[in-house]
Every structure is written in C-alpha cells, then in structure tokens.
Write a protein that holds these residues in place. Structure first.
Motif, mmCIF file in Angstrom:
data_model
loop_
_atom_site.group_PDB
_atom_site.id
_atom_site.type_symbol
_atom_site.label_atom_id
_atom_site.label_comp_id
_atom_site.label_asym_id
_atom_site.label_seq_id
_atom_site.Cartn_x
_atom_site.Cartn_y
_atom_site.Cartn_z
ATOM 1 N N ARG A 152 36.454 -3.563 -40.814
ATOM 2 C CA ARG A 152 36.694 -4.107 -39.475
ATOM 3 C C ARG A 152 38.111 -4.683 -39.364
ATOM 4 O O ARG A 152 38.808 -4.477 -38.370
ATOM 5 C CB ARG A 152 35.645 -5.184 -39.165
ATOM 6 C CG ARG A 152 35.739 -5.784 -37.774
ATOM 7 C CD ARG A 152 34.697 -6.879 -37.571
ATOM 8 N NE ARG A 152 34.761 -7.904 -38.619
ATOM 9 C CZ ARG A 152 35.695 -8.850 -38.687
ATOM 10 N NH1 ARG A 152 36.655 -8.929 -37.774
ATOM 11 N NH2 ARG A 152 35.692 -9.734 -39.667
ATOM 12 N N VAL A 153 38.521 -5.411 -40.380
ATOM 13 C CA VAL A 153 39.854 -6.017 -40.358
ATOM 14 C C VAL A 153 40.943 -4.948 -40.406
ATOM 15 O O VAL A 153 41.980 -5.062 -39.741
ATOM 16 C CB VAL A 153 40.001 -7.027 -41.530
ATOM 17 C CG1 VAL A 153 41.451 -7.445 -41.695
ATOM 18 C CG2 VAL A 153 39.129 -8.242 -41.287
ATOM 19 N N VAL A 154 40.695 -3.865 -41.167
ATOM 20 C CA VAL A 154 41.658 -2.760 -41.187
ATOM 21 C C VAL A 154 41.827 -2.213 -39.774
ATOM 22 O O VAL A 154 42.954 -2.001 -39.295
ATOM 23 C CB VAL A 154 41.193 -1.618 -42.119
ATOM 24 C CG1 VAL A 154 42.160 -0.437 -42.033
ATOM 25 C CG2 VAL A 154 41.058 -2.104 -43.559
ATOM 26 N N ALA A 155 40.703 -2.022 -39.085
ATOM 27 C CA ALA A 155 40.748 -1.467 -37.730
ATOM 28 C C ALA A 155 41.516 -2.401 -36.792
ATOM 29 O O ALA A 155 42.306 -1.951 -35.961
ATOM 30 C CB ALA A 155 39.334 -1.221 -37.217
ATOM 31 N N GLU A 156 41.313 -3.717 -36.948
ATOM 32 C CA GLU A 156 42.035 -4.698 -36.123
ATOM 33 C C GLU A 156 43.546 -4.576 -36.301
ATOM 34 O O GLU A 156 44.303 -4.589 -35.342
ATOM 35 C CB GLU A 156 41.658 -6.120 -36.559
ATOM 36 C CG GLU A 156 40.478 -6.726 -35.827
ATOM 37 C CD GLU A 156 40.032 -8.017 -36.522
ATOM 38 O OE1 GLU A 156 38.831 -8.289 -36.464
ATOM 39 O OE2 GLU A 156 40.874 -8.722 -37.132
ATOM 40 N N ASP A 157 43.970 -4.467 -37.559
ATOM 41 C CA ASP A 157 45.407 -4.482 -37.857
ATOM 42 C C ASP A 157 46.066 -3.128 -37.623
ATOM 43 O O ASP A 157 47.189 -3.060 -37.143
ATOM 44 C CB ASP A 157 45.627 -4.874 -39.332
ATOM 45 C CG ASP A 157 45.990 -6.340 -39.497
ATOM 46 O OD1 ASP A 157 45.599 -7.127 -38.625
ATOM 47 O OD2 ASP A 157 46.660 -6.675 -40.500
#
Ligand code: TXA
Ligand code: MG
Length: 316
Positions: A152-157
C-alpha cells in the motif's frame, strides 16, 4: 494500468518477470523493505528507477541475485566474500565488491564497485529466477521518504511510476539490509541493518567503527524523513518531556513515556521496533500531532540500525 497491486500468484510473478525483461519497473517484497526493481544490465531500465524515485544519479543501486553463482557474473568474489555469502544469504547482507564490466556504470553510480544481495523472500527469489537477470532495486519510496514495508505504501509513493506491485504482505525485518564494503583489507560496515555487527564479527575481522568516516554514497543525502519534526529521547532523562509544553506529540519506543501522547506505539523488543519504525513514522505524520518523539534503543544487535535510521530521519 500503472500501479496495479497483485497477490503473488505464480502467474503474477511470471508477468512481473516479463515486465523486468522488457525494461519496465516492478515493485516487490523482500524480507527487509519493498524494492523498486528493474533489469540491472539495462541502463534505460535503470534510468527509470532514478526518475521514479527522484534519486540522485550518483547514488548506486543494489543488485538482487538468486545465488552466489549468479553474483559471480556481476562481481569479483574472493574466498572471504564467498564465505560471507554462504553464511548470510539469502538474507539482509549486501556486499560491495569489485564490479565486472557486465554491469553498466549507471547502475553503480559511476563507481568501480557494485553492491549485491540475495533476498530471503520466496516472491523476490522467484522473480529474479524467472527473469533470469540481476534486478537492481532501491527501496520503493520517493527519495528521502521512510522506506516502504507494505504494498500500500509503495502505491502511495510510486503508484504512478511502477508497472506492477507484487503484494507480499508486511516485511519481516522492516529495515534495509546491512551494507558492507568487502573490497579492502578488513570488512567495513557502510550501513547497519538486519545482519548485526556482532553477527558479522563472529565470521570476519571488522574495521573499527569509525562512525561517519566511512559512508556509502547514499548516506550523504537526507533520508527517511517524516513530514513532522522528529525528536529523539535517550530513554533516561524524563524531564525531556516537560520541554514539549502544549504540543500534541506522538511517541514510539520500548518504554512507556511520562505524560500523555496523542498516539503511541510501544514495542516489546528492538526487533519489533525495527519492523514497525517506518510504518509508524508515516502513520504519525498523518495524525493531528505537531511533533514525533522516538526513543533511541541500545546499540546492540539490530538496535544499531534502528538508531541509525532514527538519527537520519531526525536530520542528523
Ligand atoms: O534491504 C535493502 O537493502 C533494500 C531492499 C530493497 O533490498 N534496498 C535498499 O536500497 O535499501 P537503497 O538503494 O535504498 O540503498 C542502497 C544503499 C545506498 O546507501 C547506496 O549508496 C549503497 O547501498 N550502495 C550501493 N552500491 C554501492 C557501492 N558500489 N558502494 C557503496 N555503497 C553502495
Ligand atoms: Mg533507500
């Protein structure tokens, strides 16, 4: 579609390997943090990594390989380096060695050396094997931000920049690998990480800890920075908290703090601290607090790596 997140089925991993082979970007889980991967032997593909992260081009990338034999195609491996690989691979140890010509200069930031590691994660290893290539992969965050420990954090960044994200759940270790320079007479730790100084010292003579004297190129840049000020507590001086006045503060650490934090994360062990550190920094910066307080753990074991990341997140 960019930024697609897929569960790590065999079919998804094969698709990801195809993307790597054709010069695209795939984010994938490792035991440390998520990596942003591309074909390490293709300058054009590697260029996309620097572009997506906003990463300075003189900061070299780590090559991810699936065996010692695979590593030997990219670097010159002496007996001592091979012994370290056999002892700690797959696992969170990156070795900096003399590069072979096969690896383009762009991948190694113009250096004569190259960094190599074999991750301890089934998804990552299958991806490397199926693509039949060394995969260059920095942590899959925007440059300077806390590293990602979930898809999820990868997708955010980076969602808009990456062709596919393989979702392997949360990373076990949560902090990046230990980077050692294995080109000189003694082994030098450039970045503390999942393999501790104590574990390494059992296997090989280590250069003395020179603090910031020996640094890898990446450590020149500000890192892991949350969008809120981060204050570090030594775990002893409780009057530290009086200085917070009326500020709303979030806290993470091993001990319960005095006073009333807005939000708190208390860890049962330094390993648990390491595992959640980056996710908590991101969580806290999204809260209503105006400052984050983090306790510095003892230096032993993975504590050295936690302290290193906290110091750098706090701006030195
Ligand atoms: O756990 C990890 O190491 C993660 C996962 C994805 O494998 N990767 C990672 O990559 O943390 P990155 O790019 O965020 O950090 C790589 C570090 C940087 O500090 C870089 O300067 C250093 O390794 N490095 C890479 N090649 C080097 C070289 N030839 N000489 C010295 N340092 C090098
Ligand atoms: Mg990084």
């Amino acid at each position: 579609m960019r930024g697609r997140i897929l569960p790590p089925t065999r079919q998804a991993i094969l698709e990801a390997a195809g993307i790597i082979r054709s010069g695209g970007l795939v984010a994938f889980p490792t035991e440390t943090v998520y990596g942003l991967g591309a074909n390490a032997l293709d300058s054009g593909a590697v260029d996309k990594i620097f572009e997506a992260k906003g990463r300075p081009r003189d900061n070299p990338l780590i090559l991810h390989v699936a065996s010692v034999e695979h590593a030997a195609r990219c670097a010159v491996i002496d007996d001592r380096a091979e012994a370290l690989m056999r002892r700690f691979w797959p696992g969170p140890l990156t070795l900096v060695l003399r590069s072979r010509d096969l690896v383009p200069e762009d991948t190694r930031g113009g250096l004569e050396t190259v960094a190599l590691r074999m991750p301890q994660n089934r998804i990552a290893l299958t991806l490397i094997e199926e693509s039949e290539l060394p995969i260059a992969a920095p942590s899959a965050n925007r440059s300077g931000r806390p590293s990602p420990t979930s898809a999820r954090v990868v997708a955010e960044d980076l969602g808009g920049h990456v062709d596919l994200i393989l979702d392997g759940g949360e990373c076990n270790i949560g902090l990046e690998s230990t980077v050692v320079d294995a080109t000189g007479e003694s082994i030098v730790i450039l970045r503390p990480g999942g393999v501790s100084r104590e574990m390494l010292a059992v296997e090989v003579p280590l250069a003395e800890d020179h603090g910031l004297a020996h640094r890898s190129p990446g450590t020149r840049y500000r890192h892991y920075a949350p969008n809120l000020p981060l204050l570090l507590w030594d775990g002893k001086d409780r009057s530290f908290f009086d200085g917070l006045g009326d500020e709303k503060w979030c806290y993470m650490g091993l001990q319960r703090p005095p006073g009333k934090p807005h939000r708190a994360a208390l860890f049962e062990s330094t390993e648990a601290y390491a595992k959640e550190l980056f996710a908590r920094l991101r969580e806290f910066e999204g809260s209503e607090a105006s400052v984050i307080v983090a306790e510095l753990p003892q230096k032993a074991g993975i504590g050295e790596a936690v302290r290193n990341r906290l110091f750098r997140a706090a701006g030195g």
